[in-house]
Design an enzyme around this catalytic site. Structure first.
Site, PDB file in Angstrom:
ATOM      1  N   TYR A  94       0.847  -1.194   0.000  1.00 51.36           N
ATOM      2  CA  TYR A  94       0.000   0.000   0.000  1.00 51.36           C
ATOM      3  C   TYR A  94       0.882   1.243   0.000  1.00 51.36           C
ATOM      4  O   TYR A  94       1.559   1.538   0.983  1.00 51.36           O
ATOM      5  CB  TYR A  94      -0.916   0.032   1.223  1.00 51.36           C
ATOM      6  CG  TYR A  94      -1.875  -1.129   1.333  1.00 51.36           C
ATOM      7  CD1 TYR A  94      -2.193  -1.921   0.232  1.00 51.36           C
ATOM      8  CD2 TYR A  94      -2.484  -1.432   2.551  1.00 51.36           C
ATOM      9  CE1 TYR A  94      -3.083  -2.983   0.356  1.00 51.36           C
ATOM     10  CE2 TYR A  94      -3.372  -2.479   2.668  1.00 51.36           C
ATOM     11  CZ  TYR A  94      -3.672  -3.259   1.574  1.00 51.36           C
ATOM     12  OH  TYR A  94      -4.550  -4.307   1.701  1.00 51.36           O
TER      13      TYR A  94
ATOM     14  N   LEU B 256     -18.143  -3.114   2.518  1.00 55.38           N
ATOM     15  CA  LEU B 256     -19.176  -2.218   1.984  1.00 55.38           C
ATOM     16  C   LEU B 256     -19.160  -2.213   0.453  1.00 55.38           C
ATOM     17  O   LEU B 256     -19.623  -1.257  -0.172  1.00 55.38           O
ATOM     18  CB  LEU B 256     -18.977  -0.796   2.523  1.00 55.38           C
ATOM     19  CG  LEU B 256     -19.200  -0.646   4.032  1.00 55.38           C
ATOM     20  CD1 LEU B 256     -18.873   0.758   4.490  1.00 55.38           C
ATOM     21  CD2 LEU B 256     -20.642  -0.997   4.390  1.00 55.38           C
ATOM     22  N   GLY B 257     -18.618  -3.270  -0.135  1.00 52.93           N
ATOM     23  CA  GLY B 257     -18.594  -3.350  -1.584  1.00 52.93           C
ATOM     24  C   GLY B 257     -17.810  -2.218  -2.212  1.00 52.93           C
ATOM     25  O   GLY B 257     -18.243  -1.613  -3.186  1.00 52.93           O
TER      26      GLY B 257
ATOM     27  N   GLY C  13     -17.335   0.625  -1.056  1.00 53.14           N
ATOM     28  CA  GLY C  13     -18.048   1.881  -0.853  1.00 53.14           C
ATOM     29  C   GLY C  13     -19.410   1.945  -1.503  1.00 53.14           C
ATOM     30  O   GLY C  13     -20.179   2.883  -1.244  1.00 53.14           O
ATOM     31  N   PHE C  14     -19.754   0.961  -2.337  1.00 54.14           N
ATOM     32  CA  PHE C  14     -21.033   0.992  -3.053  1.00 54.14           C
ATOM     33  C   PHE C  14     -22.209   1.099  -2.087  1.00 54.14           C
ATOM     34  O   PHE C  14     -23.139   1.885  -2.299  1.00 54.14           O
ATOM     35  CB  PHE C  14     -21.181  -0.257  -3.923  1.00 54.14           C
ATOM     36  CG  PHE C  14     -22.498  -0.338  -4.644  1.00 54.14           C
ATOM     37  CD1 PHE C  14     -22.712   0.396  -5.798  1.00 54.14           C
ATOM     38  CD2 PHE C  14     -23.522  -1.145  -4.155  1.00 54.14           C
ATOM     39  CE1 PHE C  14     -23.933   0.334  -6.461  1.00 54.14           C
ATOM     40  CE2 PHE C  14     -24.738  -1.214  -4.807  1.00 54.14           C
ATOM     41  CZ  PHE C  14     -24.950  -0.470  -5.969  1.00 54.14           C
ATOM     42  N   PHE C  15     -22.180   0.333  -1.003  1.00 53.90           N
ATOM     43  CA  PHE C  15     -23.305   0.338  -0.079  1.00 53.90           C
ATOM     44  C   PHE C  15     -23.296   1.538   0.860  1.00 53.90           C
ATOM     45  O   PHE C  15     -24.203   1.697   1.678  1.00 53.90           O
ATOM     46  CB  PHE C  15     -23.356  -0.984   0.693  1.00 53.90           C
ATOM     47  CG  PHE C  15     -23.660  -2.158  -0.199  1.00 53.90           C
ATOM     48  CD1 PHE C  15     -24.881  -2.269  -0.830  1.00 53.90           C
ATOM     49  CD2 PHE C  15     -22.694  -3.124  -0.453  1.00 53.90           C
ATOM     50  CE1 PHE C  15     -25.155  -3.327  -1.677  1.00 53.90           C
ATOM     51  CE2 PHE C  15     -22.960  -4.185  -1.302  1.00 53.90           C
ATOM     52  CZ  PHE C  15     -24.189  -4.292  -1.918  1.00 53.90           C
TER      53      PHE C  15
END
Length: 349
Positions: free
Chosen positions: A65, A214-215, A217-219
């Site tokens: 990272y 959270l996918g 950030g999708f959800f």
């Protein structure tokens, strides 16, 4: 939900070897870029400290990272926190990315060199949990695990983990040295591990650490209520573009309606669903915003029944999800052996 950050975060065991962590962890990756622009050191340290001050003690990073910048940032934050109350997880094995996919190295000498470099960047004498980030198919897992076992015996590593490993690899690795945690992608729209991996982990006594719970950030509304910037890396993920995104928005709306019923945000409901999959499941959502961090912590207030969990699962059916879960370049990943040594980064004084 009011006063969301003031939640008593329970501690749970990851694996059968003694590792205890907060039921919710924090994924540090985004603080130094990937999905967003990197935040300043001051902002990143503030977020990490806020997480700790509100009960999160389990922090996840990796040498790739940044590369390396994420471990350095976490190391700076750790200097301001009580080491004995924190569990640090980092990873080795992903050297980088080229045109054909991920470049992987699982050779024993590489694992040792990476561990020692990670400890230096983090400013630690030992790391609580050390993952092989991805499996190198050119190196028998027994060889890699043998070296990780030596690192445990030397006190440089407390517990060993694997990430994105298959059932056979997990079993073989576990024979050499017990695996305490398996990190896998797991969310409402990424559920492949439920068929075989989750039962295997429970058979062997291995804790499960879902990343991207959270996918990506999708959800939380990313790509739906929050438009993606033109330079966002998520536009390279099939689920976030074109017709796939339009189809997936239907799933979001269903979850949004259920969130209203539970008087919480969609992110909280999606995260609570993952957390409710078992006491041995510790999600590690990441964020660069304090309000999202508080929202994530607030998900622990939700108490979902079996009927609730089924209703949520039925709202986001696996077969209805449109698009592959990861970057297009990873759809046919080339796992390559490399002799590249770990890169050295000069630390600030």
């Amino acid at each position: 939900m009011d006063d969301e950050a003031h939640v008593l975060i329970p501690r749970v065991k990851l694996g059968a070897q003694g590792l205890e962590v907060s039921k919710l962890g924090f994924g540090c990756m985004g603080l130094t870029g990937v999905y967003n622009s990197p935040v300043s050191d001051e902002a990143g340290i503030s977020i990490i400290k806020h997480a700790f001050n509100n009960g999160i003690t389990f922090f996840d990073t990796a040498d790739v990272y940044g590369p390396h910048a994420n471990e350095i940032l976490l190391g700076k934050a750790l200097k301001q926190l009580p080491r004995e109350k924190i569990q640090v997880a980092t990873k080795f094995g992903v050297v980088g990315i080229d045109a054909t996919g991920l470049v992987i190295n699982g050779k024993p000498e590489y694992a040792r060199a990476c561990c020692e470099e990670s400890l230096r960047r983090l400013g630690l004498d030992y790391v609580d949990l050390y993952y092989q980030h991805r499996v190198d198919r050119t190196v028998p897992i027994e060889e890699t695990m043998g070296e990780l076992r030596k690192l445990v015996e030397e006190g440089k590593v407390k517990y060993i983990g694997l990430s994105e490993a298959g059932p056979d690899t997990i079993r073989r690795a576990h024979v050499v040295h017990p695996i305490s945690a398996l990190q896998m992608e797991w969310s409402l729209w990424t559920r492949e591990i439920e068929k075989e991996i989750v039962p295997l982990c429970r058979e062997l006594g291995i804790g499960i650490v879902p990343y991207s719970p959270l996918g990506r950030g999708f959800f939380g509304g990313r790509g739906v209520t929050e438009k993606l910037p033109s330079n966002a890396s998520l536009i390279n993920i099939p689920r976030f573009v074109g017709e796939n995104l339009e189809k997936n928005k239907v799933l979001y709306v269903r979850l949004e309606n259920l969130a209203k019923k539970h008087q919480c945000s969609t992110a909280q409901l999606a995260l609570a669903w993952v957390g409710h999959q078992g006491d041995d499941v510790v999600p590690i959502p990441g964020t660069t915003k304090l309000r999202n961090l508080d929202d994530n912590i607030g998900s622990l207030k939700l108490k979902l029944t079996e009927d609730d969990l089924k209703e949520i699962s039925d709202a986001v059916r696996e077969e209805e999800v449109a698009g592959y879960r990861s970057h297009r370049s990873f759809e046919s990943v080339t796992w390559k052996y490399t002799n590249t040594p770990p890169m050295h980064t000069d630390l600030p004084a």
